[in-house]
Design an enzyme around this catalytic site. Structure first.
Site, PDB file in Angstrom:
ATOM      1  N   ASP A  70       0.708  -1.215  -0.075  1.00 35.09           N
ATOM      2  CA  ASP A  70      -0.084   0.008  -0.195  1.00 35.09           C
ATOM      3  C   ASP A  70       0.783   1.257   0.034  1.00 35.09           C
ATOM      4  O   ASP A  70       0.892   2.048   0.998  1.00 35.09           O
ATOM      5  CB  ASP A  70      -1.055  -0.035   1.203  1.00 35.09           C
ATOM      6  CG  ASP A  70      -1.911  -1.247   0.915  1.00 35.09           C
ATOM      7  OD1 ASP A  70      -2.563  -1.481  -0.053  1.00 35.09           O
ATOM      8  OD2 ASP A  70      -2.246  -1.832   2.129  1.00 35.09           O
ATOM      9  N   LYS A  81       0.547  -8.243  -2.589  1.00 34.23           N
ATOM     10  CA  LYS A  81      -0.565  -7.340  -3.008  1.00 34.23           C
ATOM     11  C   LYS A  81      -0.633  -6.111  -3.766  1.00 34.23           C
ATOM     12  O   LYS A  81      -0.088  -5.254  -2.857  1.00 34.23           O
ATOM     13  CB  LYS A  81      -1.751  -7.621  -1.964  1.00 34.23           C
ATOM     14  CG  LYS A  81      -3.042  -7.224  -2.317  1.00 34.23           C
ATOM     15  CD  LYS A  81      -4.093  -7.229  -1.203  1.00 34.23           C
ATOM     16  CE  LYS A  81      -4.242  -6.182  -0.141  1.00 34.23           C
ATOM     17  NZ  LYS A  81      -4.623  -4.780  -0.811  1.00 34.23           N
ATOM     18  N   PRO A 117     -22.416  -7.119 -14.882  1.00 32.84           N
ATOM     19  CA  PRO A 117     -21.697  -8.067 -15.562  1.00 32.84           C
ATOM     20  C   PRO A 117     -20.988  -7.659 -16.666  1.00 32.84           C
ATOM     21  O   PRO A 117     -19.577  -8.006 -16.892  1.00 32.84           O
ATOM     22  CB  PRO A 117     -22.957  -9.221 -15.628  1.00 32.84           C
ATOM     23  CG  PRO A 117     -24.072  -8.786 -14.656  1.00 32.84           C
ATOM     24  CD  PRO A 117     -23.947  -7.037 -14.777  1.00 32.84           C
ATOM     25  N   THR A 118     -21.470  -7.301 -17.545  1.00 31.01           N
ATOM     26  CA  THR A 118     -20.789  -6.819 -18.945  1.00 31.01           C
ATOM     27  C   THR A 118     -19.420  -6.198 -18.642  1.00 31.01           C
ATOM     28  O   THR A 118     -18.483  -6.264 -19.311  1.00 31.01           O
ATOM     29  CB  THR A 118     -21.709  -6.029 -20.014  1.00 31.01           C
ATOM     30  OG1 THR A 118     -22.846  -6.787 -19.919  1.00 31.01           O
ATOM     31  CG2 THR A 118     -21.129  -6.127 -21.130  1.00 31.01           C
ATOM     32  N   THR A 119     -19.708  -4.991 -17.892  1.00 27.40           N
ATOM     33  CA  THR A 119     -18.366  -4.377 -17.669  1.00 27.40           C
ATOM     34  C   THR A 119     -17.141  -5.080 -16.889  1.00 27.40           C
ATOM     35  O   THR A 119     -16.033  -4.841 -17.097  1.00 27.40           O
ATOM     36  CB  THR A 119     -18.929  -3.161 -16.825  1.00 27.40           C
ATOM     37  OG1 THR A 119     -19.654  -2.365 -17.684  1.00 27.40           O
ATOM     38  CG2 THR A 119     -17.683  -2.189 -16.514  1.00 27.40           C
ATOM     39  N   THR A 149     -12.977  -6.356   6.151  1.00 29.89           N
ATOM     40  CA  THR A 149     -12.768  -6.351   7.570  1.00 29.89           C
ATOM     41  C   THR A 149     -12.680  -5.149   8.297  1.00 29.89           C
ATOM     42  O   THR A 149     -12.748  -5.225   9.770  1.00 29.89           O
ATOM     43  CB  THR A 149     -11.296  -6.966   7.698  1.00 29.89           C
ATOM     44  OG1 THR A 149     -10.633  -6.428   6.645  1.00 29.89           O
ATOM     45  CG2 THR A 149     -11.485  -8.603   7.213  1.00 29.89           C
TER      46      THR A 149
HETATM   47  O1  C5P Z   1      -2.384  -2.299   6.781  1.00 30.32           O
HETATM   48  P1  C5P Z   1      -3.360  -3.732   6.563  1.00 30.32           P
HETATM   49  O2  C5P Z   1      -2.712  -5.065   7.123  1.00 30.32           O
HETATM   50  O3  C5P Z   1      -4.320  -3.297   7.644  1.00 30.32           O
HETATM   51  O4  C5P Z   1      -3.601  -4.016   5.123  1.00 30.32           O
HETATM   52  C1  C5P Z   1      -4.682  -4.812   4.854  1.00 30.32           C
HETATM   53  C2  C5P Z   1      -4.773  -4.929   3.343  1.00 30.32           C
HETATM   54  O5  C5P Z   1      -5.778  -5.521   2.775  1.00 30.32           O
HETATM   55  C3  C5P Z   1      -5.228  -3.336   2.638  1.00 30.32           C
HETATM   56  O6  C5P Z   1      -4.647  -3.331   1.382  1.00 30.32           O
HETATM   57  C4  C5P Z   1      -6.638  -3.542   2.565  1.00 30.32           C
HETATM   58  O7  C5P Z   1      -7.108  -2.763   1.357  1.00 30.32           O
HETATM   59  C5  C5P Z   1      -7.114  -5.034   2.278  1.00 30.32           C
HETATM   60  N1  C5P Z   1      -8.403  -5.393   2.410  1.00 30.32           N
HETATM   61  C6  C5P Z   1      -8.906  -5.443   3.831  1.00 30.32           C
HETATM   62  N2  C5P Z   1      -9.894  -6.156   4.102  1.00 30.32           N
HETATM   63  C7  C5P Z   1     -10.702  -6.431   3.031  1.00 30.32           C
HETATM   64  C8  C5P Z   1     -10.287  -6.755   1.650  1.00 30.32           C
HETATM   65  C9  C5P Z   1      -8.832  -6.129   1.584  1.00 30.32           C
HETATM   66  O8  C5P Z   1      -8.071  -5.024   4.901  1.00 30.32           O
HETATM   67  N3  C5P Z   1     -11.967  -7.037   3.249  1.00 30.32           N
END
Ligand code: C5P
Length: 244
Positions: free
Chosen positions: A10, A32, A66-68, A119
């Site tokens: 990030d 990621k 869905p198409t997009t 989350t």
């Molecule tokens: O810094 P941290 O460990 O909280 O980063 C979690 C990463 O996981 C971030 O890039 C966030 O966008 C991603 N993420 C998340 N919850 C989700 C899906 C993705 O925290 N449900």
């Protein structure tokens, strides 16, 4: 057993991400790439990572008609990354279109997973803002996971607390990728549903997505290794008994 740590890059641009990765000295951890970095740098940064053998979860969380989504996934499929994702809230037609888009690009090995509930979402947000009132967060997540499974997806993004029940509903091979991981005593930031690496191993997480605990660490490589060791020790001690 596979290395379960996916480092969330990030960062605001590729230079900062590359500088961070340089401390790993030739190792290529699973990474990621999310919206911020991808929107800033586009496919060229993905190509840079691929040339250096990084495994890549491209976390763009598609959610549209869905198409997009089909057309967008066809483009993402050509990047040949390891995991891409969509929001399960887009519904079955969108989930199937996403899968078909990937296949249309020949991206047979790219795993497609669905975000269930973020989350950062709490029970209160679910009921007061999303107006999902007669369903618990856990049931909502399990339902979204089942939708994803029935639509041909390979897994979900979920919290550690939900991973075990999702495995029970969707099968052991259905991938659970879990953000919200914090080593004991670490800052929780904006995450509402958090767990330690040891809990993640015990509770059925296949991959842990970890951002700030590693990227903001003074010694990121050591923190990465400590997290990996904590996960492995717990995995071996528990031998995933939860699924027996
Ligand atoms: O810094 P941290 O460990 O909280 O980063 C979690 C990463 O996981 C971030 O890039 C966030 O966008 C991603 N993420 C998340 N919850 C989700 C899906 C993705 O925290 N449900």
């Amino acid at each position: 057993m596979e290395n379960p740590v996916i480092i969330a890059l990030d960062f605001e641009n590729a230079d900062k991400a590359k500088e961070f990765l340089s401390s790993f000295k030739g190792q290529s951890p699973y990474v990621k790439v999310g919206m911020e970095l991808y929107y800033a740098e586009g496919p060229s940064f993905i190509k840079w990572l691929k040339e250096r053998n990084f495994r890549i979860f491209l976390d763009l969380k598609l959610h549209d008609i869905p198409t997009t989504v089909h057309k967008a996934m066809k483009v993402l499929g050509s990047l040949n990354v390891d995991i891409v994702n969509v929001h399960a809230a887009g519904g079955t037609a969108m989930l199937k279109a996403a899968k078909e888009g990937l296949l249309a690009a020949g991206a047979y090995h790219t795993k497609l997973i669905a975000v269930t509930q973020l989350t950062s979402t709490t029970e209160k947000v679910l009921s007061d803002e999303l107006l999902i009132k007669d369903t618990s967060l856990n049931d909502c997540v399990a339902h979204y996971a089942k939708l994803a499974k029935d639509s041909g997806l390979d897994g979900v993004v979920c919290s550690v607390q939900e991973a075990n029940s999702i495995k029970k509903v969707c099968g052991y091979d259905f991938l659970t990728v879990t953000p919200g991981i914090r080593p004991q005593g670490a800052d929780t930031h904006d995450q509402a549903r958090i767990a330690t690496p040891a809990e993640a191993a015990r509770m059925g997480s296949d991959f842990m997505v970890i951002g700030r605990s590693i990227t903001h660490s003074d010694q990121p490589v050591n923190t990465y290794k400590d997290i990996l060791n904590e996960w492995r020790e717990s995995y071996e001690n528990n031998n995933r008994k939860t699924f027996a």
